[in-house]
Design an enzyme around this catalytic site. Structure first.
Site, short mmCIF file in Angstrom:
data_model
loop_
_atom_site.label_atom_id
_atom_site.label_comp_id
_atom_site.label_asym_id
_atom_site.label_seq_id
_atom_site.Cartn_x
_atom_site.Cartn_y
_atom_site.Cartn_z
N LEU A 211 6.78 2.24 -11.01
CA LEU A 211 6.69 0.78 -11.22
C LEU A 211 5.46 0.23 -10.52
O LEU A 211 4.95 0.82 -9.57
CB LEU A 211 7.97 0.13 -10.69
CG LEU A 211 9.22 0.58 -11.46
CD1 LEU A 211 10.49 0.32 -10.65
CD2 LEU A 211 9.29 -0.13 -12.81
N PRO A 212 4.99 -0.96 -10.98
CA PRO A 212 3.70 -1.45 -10.46
C PRO A 212 3.65 -1.65 -8.95
O PRO A 212 2.71 -1.17 -8.30
CB PRO A 212 3.52 -2.78 -11.20
CG PRO A 212 4.32 -2.64 -12.46
CD PRO A 212 5.49 -1.78 -12.09
N THR B 66 3.41 3.62 -6.13
CA THR B 66 2.72 3.39 -4.85
C THR B 66 3.33 2.12 -4.26
O THR B 66 3.10 1.03 -4.78
CB THR B 66 1.21 3.21 -5.07
OG1 THR B 66 0.73 4.36 -5.79
CG2 THR B 66 0.48 3.09 -3.75
N LYS C 121 -0.25 8.05 0.63
CA LYS C 121 -0.81 7.61 -0.66
C LYS C 121 -1.72 6.39 -0.46
O LYS C 121 -2.81 6.30 -1.02
CB LYS C 121 0.33 7.31 -1.63
CG LYS C 121 -0.07 6.60 -2.90
CD LYS C 121 -1.02 7.42 -3.77
CE LYS C 121 -1.52 6.61 -4.96
NZ LYS C 121 -2.62 7.26 -5.67
N LYS D 53 -3.64 -4.38 -5.38
CA LYS D 53 -2.31 -4.28 -4.74
C LYS D 53 -2.34 -3.19 -3.66
O LYS D 53 -1.92 -3.42 -2.53
CB LYS D 53 -1.28 -3.96 -5.82
CG LYS D 53 0.13 -3.72 -5.37
CD LYS D 53 0.57 -2.27 -5.27
CE LYS D 53 0.37 -1.39 -6.47
NZ LYS D 53 0.94 -0.07 -6.42
#
Ligand code: NAD
Length: 311
Positions: A78-79, A109, A186, A255
């Site tokens: 998911l975003p 992420t 990450k 983001k």
């Protein structure tokens, strides 16, 4: 007689998989799981994203809860953290549908805070949680060659490993530590890559404006102590093809950079260079839009000099 632990109810090779978030990354991962013969249930906000998977034998779930029902493992791609929270804990959320003994592995992420909230509710129900964000771009998701950075229990990773071996390169599945360590690694590797992009672009623009041939400059840098994977491989997307990689959008890159700088603040490490990289990315997003590709900060410099960096 002892009561079996919930974990013992998970088959050694989990076959029933749920997948939520079928975008640039999740779409490729889900296709590979289907091709490997997994019994796959899929869900996305946008049903069209599931059309090819349904045609290939995957079952559509109308809600996240339904995507979790009866599954051994559920992956979410998911975003950003708010989407993860919504899918897991919102109305008809995934967690409410998952059975005891199952595992939620988040390949988004994201940040530990959301997964921590989920874990508090999941653990008493015998549901395990892993953070397992990935790298390798949309091309790696399609090819099943992603690197996977796992946070959580090593024993739970071993149970889910057959699934990770399908979506990733088995040699690039890294157990980073306890819960949250995968997310942290990450964010740090993306921060480094974005920083390399910004600085490499400036180096190539300055050198070529000063009169050195681009191919010669790059070759000389590659033979120097300043070489990098970015200079040797990834920069070629732009240098050879003018491809700024729309498979990863500027909105998502911003983001990730925002989360990385927030993390620096939270742990008390000054991050001057990282903050500058974030601002460069925000400028590119303002200039080229949310859905522009992650390599468009290179174009900011190209537009300024009036000289596209092309071999
Ligand atoms: P994307 O925007 O292409 O896909 C996200 C998908 O999630 C979309 O299909 C969207 O409809 C779905 N979605 C959003 N909210 C939802 C909800 N509430 N319920 C159900 N579905 C919902 O994003 P992506 O590029 O595939 O990235 C996914 C994650 O992977 C992000 O966290 C990103 O940072 C990370 N990532 C991306 C790349 C890349 O190259 N694209 C590489 C590594 C990691």
């Amino acid at each position: 007689m002892t009561t079996p632990t919930p974990a013992a109810t998970l088959a050694p090779d989990p076959r029933k998989v749920g997948f939520i978030g079928l975008g640039h990354m999740g779409g490729g991962m889900a296709r590979n799981l289907l091709a490997a013969g997994y019994d796959l249930v899929v869900h996305d906000l946008n049903r069209d994203a599931a059309a090819a998977l349904e045609a290939g034998g995957a079952r559509w779930a109308a809600t996240p809860a339904e995507a979790g029902a009866g599954r051994d493992v559920v992956l979410t791609s998911l975003p950003a953290p708010p989407h993860v929270e919504q899918v897991l804990l919102g109305p008809d959320g995934l967690l409410s549908g998952m059975p005891p003994g199952s595992v939620w592995a988040d390949v988004s992420t994201s940040v530990p805070a959301v997964a921590d909230k989920v874990r508090e509710l999941a653990t008493p129900r015998g549901i395990d949680v892993l953070d397992a964000p990935v790298s390798g771009m949309a091309a790696g998701a399609a090819a099943g060659t992603l690197a996977i950075y796992v946070g959580g229990s090593a024993a739970v990773l071993e149970r889910v490993r057959p699934v990770f071996d399908v979506i990733g390169n088995p040699e690039k599945i890294v157990h980073c530590g306890g819960h949250g360590a995968g997310y942290t690694v990450k964010l740090m590797l993306n921060l480094l890559w974005f920083a390399e992009l910004v600085v490499t672009t400036e180096v190539l623009a300055i050198g070529t404006e000063a009169g050195v041939d681009l191919a010669t400059l790059r070759r000389a840098l590659m033979a120097s102590p300043s070489t990098s994977n970015f200079l040797e491989k990834d920069v070629l997307y732009v240098l050879e093809r003018g491809d700024y990689d729309e498979g990863f959008t500027l909105a998502l890159a911003c983001k990730d950079l925002g989360l990385a700088v927030d993390l620096a603040r939270a742990v008390g490490v000054p991050a001057e260079a990282s903050a500058l990289v974030e601002q460069t990315y925000r400028r590119a997003r303002a200039q080229y839009g949310d859905s522009g590709g992650e390599m468009l900060p290179m174009k900011l410099t190209e537009d300024l000099t009036g000289h596209p960096l092309r071999l």
